[in-house]
Design an enzyme around this catalytic site. Structure first.
Site, short mmCIF file in Angstrom:
data_model
loop_
_atom_site.label_atom_id
_atom_site.label_comp_id
_atom_site.label_asym_id
_atom_site.label_seq_id
_atom_site.Cartn_x
_atom_site.Cartn_y
_atom_site.Cartn_z
N ASP A 5 1.54 1.97 -3.66
CA ASP A 5 0.38 1.86 -4.54
C ASP A 5 0.01 3.21 -5.15
OD1 ASP A 5 -1.91 1.20 -5.83
OD2 ASP A 5 -2.97 0.38 -4.10
N GLN A 27 0.83 -1.20 0.00
CA GLN A 27 0.00 0.00 0.00
C GLN A 27 0.86 1.25 0.00
OE1 GLN A 27 -2.72 -0.30 3.29
NE2 GLN A 27 -3.42 -2.33 2.69
N TYR A 43 -9.98 -5.73 -6.49
CA TYR A 43 -10.90 -5.09 -7.43
C TYR A 43 -12.25 -5.78 -7.38
CZ TYR A 43 -6.61 -3.14 -9.38
OH TYR A 43 -5.42 -2.50 -9.54
#
Length: 967
Positions: A182, A179, A280
């Site tokens: 990201d 993260q 997703y």
């Protein structure tokens, strides 16, 4: 930059805006390259490469409308500080409001044209390279967004020319630490925010409703489709602007996040989970799509603004707002399509255009929303890139300053799509899957009959009674043993005082609020300065009219030392306690009139002196009565610390108790026939010690108060040792076994308290390393010192046993044993405390606080003083209970902490673990919004909260939040 005469010349040229004079031809490029000679390497080989041998190039974005830069000056500074060489294409940050000079300030070199491609080993970009940039990347490493599943031709060309590609858009989003790298999330967050701003630009009304004299304006109704990072950012922004917000996502897990922001989560009647791989959403079934379409049609009739964020990487964006929905939207409505680059979620979206439909609905199809907030977007993107580069190598090898690609690193192997001419995406990349959560053991619930439950209750009750019986039996045996060995009836009286005072300390300490544990330790530490009583009585012992202010015997010198150190602790300790308690005082609290208490205190002390000087009553009886008042005030002082309303009163009662005790001791000095010089010595030494203590305490800041308490503890230990040594030196040869035992124990406990407190002070103040000392055979060393102490006690109590073996006289052996225990106990205190980590120092201080009480008890038995016995028992028991309470709260074994970590694995000396993660810096407005939007709130207070006197404000905030229904 590389320390080279040419680069120094280059810097001067840049600063004088004469860069062209130095870098104007291919030859000059070669000269510049020579400055970096030996710095380029095979980045992706097996061997690690030092940062100093690598150069990172920041290219200027050439894509139309792209205003961002891949590394801002702030994020590039992370790389230069780590040791990388950084070169920047001139003007790379201009569109994001970053000047070339800002890059120079952080140690980068700015180069014109395309010269960075000739110098750099690693090139960072945001958009995929264009046709002119592509050949310049041959043999280099590219860090940027490539979209290999869409830009297949570009991917083929990069691989064929041996460009090693780390694709930032292939980050494994389910990897927790990824993260930090990201870029998709950091840029989506900005896109979501900007989408609402763009909607507000073209929407013909306020977002927030208004009621004015001119009329009513209803709030805008916003529908956000997709509750990923961008969707949540849009929800928060629209909500903050006063709109009524609704949201929909096929992933049920997002419902709680949406609702926590104050939006309404829309649900399709058909139950189907849309959570896909990689974090997703997946494509849904036809039945679900049909039900969803009907729900969307219903919403289209009501809402004013629709923001769509549904985008699955590598695939055409699904249509969420079709022609039928567009036809139902009211004139003036707005659709902002964040998926415009991949075809769009809205039927009539055209990338990078604003379209107006026949029924006057505006569709915004910008594909550069993050770029419209270029400075912030560049900073966040750059931080992602810099942290990713800095992780390549150290993340798995744990070697700082060395760049090394390791395919065991889940982030690197997922993002490295091209390697030395080899296509790795998608077949050779192992998709990251988070570890499965540990399986919960299924608890088998067995229903028991009433008879079985009754039997279990009886067994538990029997165990409890057995345990209590064992403790009671030990106490009874110890009490009888004391009765058998007591020398006279006065010892029995002292034991009665000890037991009752100990019981009082045991009872009152349970009521003290946890927030007041530190002030409690400070107050009891100040009270333990009653070791001055022993010092004063030593000065009175054998004092004559011809003696001067200078002590004339070893016993008097020990008494003088005990007196001055005790007064330092008394004055300094109570001032520190007052400072601690002032941290809990509100500015709005009513004034305290503690000066009124001087009246009853003055009456008691005046009555004592009237008895001494005017023959009013029996001085011994009056002195004993004042001693009782002293003990009562000391007990009440601890009881007063039970809550904040009475805590400062408790501190005043402690001062009164010590004042009564010292006054009664002054009368006792008179009763023993002390000459005037003894009183003069006490006056001078007491004033000197109190003055030193006041000066030390007055210079202590709020954050230094806890360690100051530990420092004052050490003085009590030294004073106890001095008092014990003085008692022995003044009465050697005339002491019974009970007194000798008390002298030895006072020295033993005092030594541990003195050095242990010094180590605690050093660790809390940062003067010593807070890590636990890890000597080999830690527990064996402690046991060895305890064994030596026990043998020394045997020799001290009965020197005839060892004297015949060692051919040493009784007095010499006793004196040697006393000196030995002073040294061994001091070493033991040092090792016990040093073997405990800094995080446990608060518990250690409570233990040492308890020890100071036991030292006072030993001194009380030593000189036959009931007051010292009572106060010592009070402090000893209260400190012991407080130690147990704190150990339970901190998950520590109390016996292990007392014995210097005994029974636990000794820590291995190694490099300190580096903390990973990010610190988020916020501001007042954001915190207010987060508190208003959150459902569950956790506040973690520290000592700094009290130092800032913010605890009351936090309490008020917590009350308002609870009243608002927050957890």
């Amino acid at each position: 930059p590389v320390p080279n005469s040419y680069t120094s010349q280059l810097y001067s040229a840049i600063e004088d805006n004469k860069q062209e004079e130095y870098i104007s031809s291919e030859n000059d490029i070669e000269v510049l390259a020579s400055a970096f000679e030996g710095k380029t390497s095979n980045l992706l080989g097996d061997s690690p490469v030092p940062y100093s041998e690598l150069t990172i190039g920041i290219s200027k974005e050439t894509f139309k409308g792209e205003n961002r830069v891949s590394l801002s000056p702030e994020s590039a500074s992370l790389l230069t500080k780590a040791g990388f060489n950084v070169v920047v294409q001139a003007g790379a940050g201009e569109n994001a409001s970053f000047s070339d000079s800002e890059y120079l300030e952080i140690g980068a070199i700015v180069l014109p044209g395309d010269q960075i491609f000739a110098i750099a080993d690693i090139i960072t970009k945001i958009r995929p390279p264009n046709e002119s940039e592509l050949p310049k990347l041959a043999g280099k490493t590219l860090v940027g967004m490539v979209s290999p599943s869409i830009e297949t031709e570009l991917y083929e060309k990069l691989t064929s020319q041996n460009t090693n590609v780390l694709a930032l858009d292939c980050v494994p989003r389910m990897l927790s630490r990824a993260q930090t790298y990201d870029v998709l999330s950091s840029q989506a967050n900005i896109a979501g925010y900007r989408a609402v701003i763009e909607a507000a630009e073209v929407f013909p009304r306020f977002f927030a409703g208004q009621m004015t004299a001119a009329g009513k304006v209803p709030p805008a109704k916003v529908l956000v489709l997709g509750a990923g990072v961008a969707g949540l950012a849009a929800i928060q922004t629209a909500k903050n602007m006063g709109a009524i917000v609704r949201a929909f996502d096929v992933r049920p897990v997002t419902k709680e996040q949406v609702e926590s922001m104050g939006a309404t989560f829309l649900e399709v009647p058909i139950q189907e989970d849309g959570s896909g791989s990689g974090g997703y959403a997946k494509e849904m079934s036809d039945d679900f799509k049909k039900a969803q379409a009907q729900m969307m049609l219903d919403q289209a009739k009501e809402v004013d603004i629709i923001i769509t964020t549904a985008l699955i990487p590598g695939r055409k964006a699904p249509i969420l707002v079709d022609e039928e929905m567009l036809g139902l939207l009211k004139p003036g409505s707005v659709c902002v399509d964040l998926a415009a680059a991949n075809g769009g979620n809205v039927a009539q979206t055209r990338p990078d255009e604003i379209v107006t439909t026949s029924n006057r609905v505006t569709i915004v199809g910008y594909t550069d929303l993050p770029s419209r907030l270029a400075a912030t977007a560049s900073n966040l993107f750059g931080n992602n890139v810099a942290k990713f580069i800095l992780s390549i190598g150290p993340q798995t090898t744990k070697e700082k300053g060395l760049f090394q690609v390791d395919f065991e690193d889940d982030a690197v192997q997922s993002m490295l799509i091209s390697y030395n001419g080899d296509k790795r995406y998608p077949d050779k990349i192992t998709p990251y899957s988070p570890p499965a959560p540990p399986k919960k053991e299924v608890e088998i619930v067995v229903e028991k009959t009433e008879e079985e439950l009754f039997e279990e209750a009886n067994i538990k009750q029997q165990k409890d009674f057995t345990k209590n019986t064992q403790l009671s039996t030990l106490a009874a045996a110890a009490l009888l043993a004391f009765g058998f060995t007591a020398g006279d009836h006065d010892s029995i009286t002292l034991m009665g005082s000890f037991a009752l005072a100990g019981l009082a300390g045991y009872q009152v300490v349970w009521g003290v609020a946890p927030a007041l544990h530190s002030p409690l330790m400070a107050v009891t530490n100040a009270i333990s300065g009653m070791t001055a009583v022993g010092g004063m009585l030593l000065l009175a012992q054998g004092a004559t009219e011809t003696a001067g202010l200078i002590p004339d015997t070893p016993a008097h010198w020990m008494g003088a030392l005990a007196t001055v150190l005790s007064f330092v602790n008394i004055a300094g300790g109570f001032l520190v306690s007052g400072k601690m308690l002032d941290l809990f005082k509100r500015p709005s609290d009513p004034k305290d009139y503690f000066e009124y208490y001087a009246v009853p205190v003055g009456i008691v002390i005046a009555g004592l002196f009237a008895s001494a000087l005017g023959d009013v009553g029996e001085l011994a009886n009056v002195s004993g009565t004042v001693g009782i008042a002293s003990a009562i005030c000391c007990i009440a002082a601890i009881a007063g610390l039970a809550n904040q309303e009475t805590a400062r009163t408790g501190n005043i009662l402690g001062i009164a108790g010590v004042a009564f005790g010292l006054s009664a001791t002054t009368a006792d000095m008179s009763l023993t026939g002390a000459a005037l010089p003894a009183f003069e010595q006490v006056g001078v030494l007491g004033s000197l010690g109190a003055g030193i203590g006041a000066v030390l305490a007055s210079g202590v800041g709020p954050t230094e108060l806890p360690q100051t308490v530990a420092a004052f503890h050490s003085l009590v230990g030294i004073a106890a040792m001095a008092g014990a040594a003085g008692e022995y030196l003044g009465n050697a040869g005339d002491l019974g076994v009970g007194t000798l035992t008390a002298i030895y124990l006072a020295t033993f406990i005092g030594g541990i308290t003195a050095t242990g407190s010094m180590i605690a002070f050093g660790k809390l103040s940062g003067m010593l390393d807070s890590k636990a000392l890890a000597l080999p055979g830690r527990d064996q060393l402690n046991l060895g010192m305890l064994a030596v102490s026990a043998l020394g006690m045997v020799a001290f109590l009965d020197p005839s046993l060892a004297g015949s073996l060692l051919n040493i006289g009784p007095e010499e052996l006793q004196l040697g044993s006393l000196g030995l225990i002073a040294g061994v106990s001091s070493l033991l205190g040092l090792h016990l405390t040093a073997s405990i980590g800094g995080a446990d120092m608060p518990v250690v201080i409570t233990i040492l606080n308890s020890y100071s009480g036991w030292a006072l008890c030993a001194e009380g038995f030593m000189i036959g003083n009931p007051l010292l016995t009572q106060v010592g028992a009070l402090i000893g028991f209260s400190g012991a209970i407080l130690t147990w309470i704190m150990c339970e709260a901190m998950g520590r074994n109390v016996v292990s902490v007392i014995l210097g970590g005994a029974g636990t694995k000794a820590p291995i000396a190694s490099e300190q673990t580096e903390m990973e993660g990010e610190v988020t810096i916020s501001n007042i407005d954001n915190v207010i919004e987060q508190l208003q939007d959150a459902k569950n709130i956790m506040i973690v207070p520290g000592y700094g909260l009290a130092v800032a006197q913010a605890q009351f404000a936090v309490a008020d905030i917590a009350k308002k939040l609870r009243d608002a229904g927050k957890n």
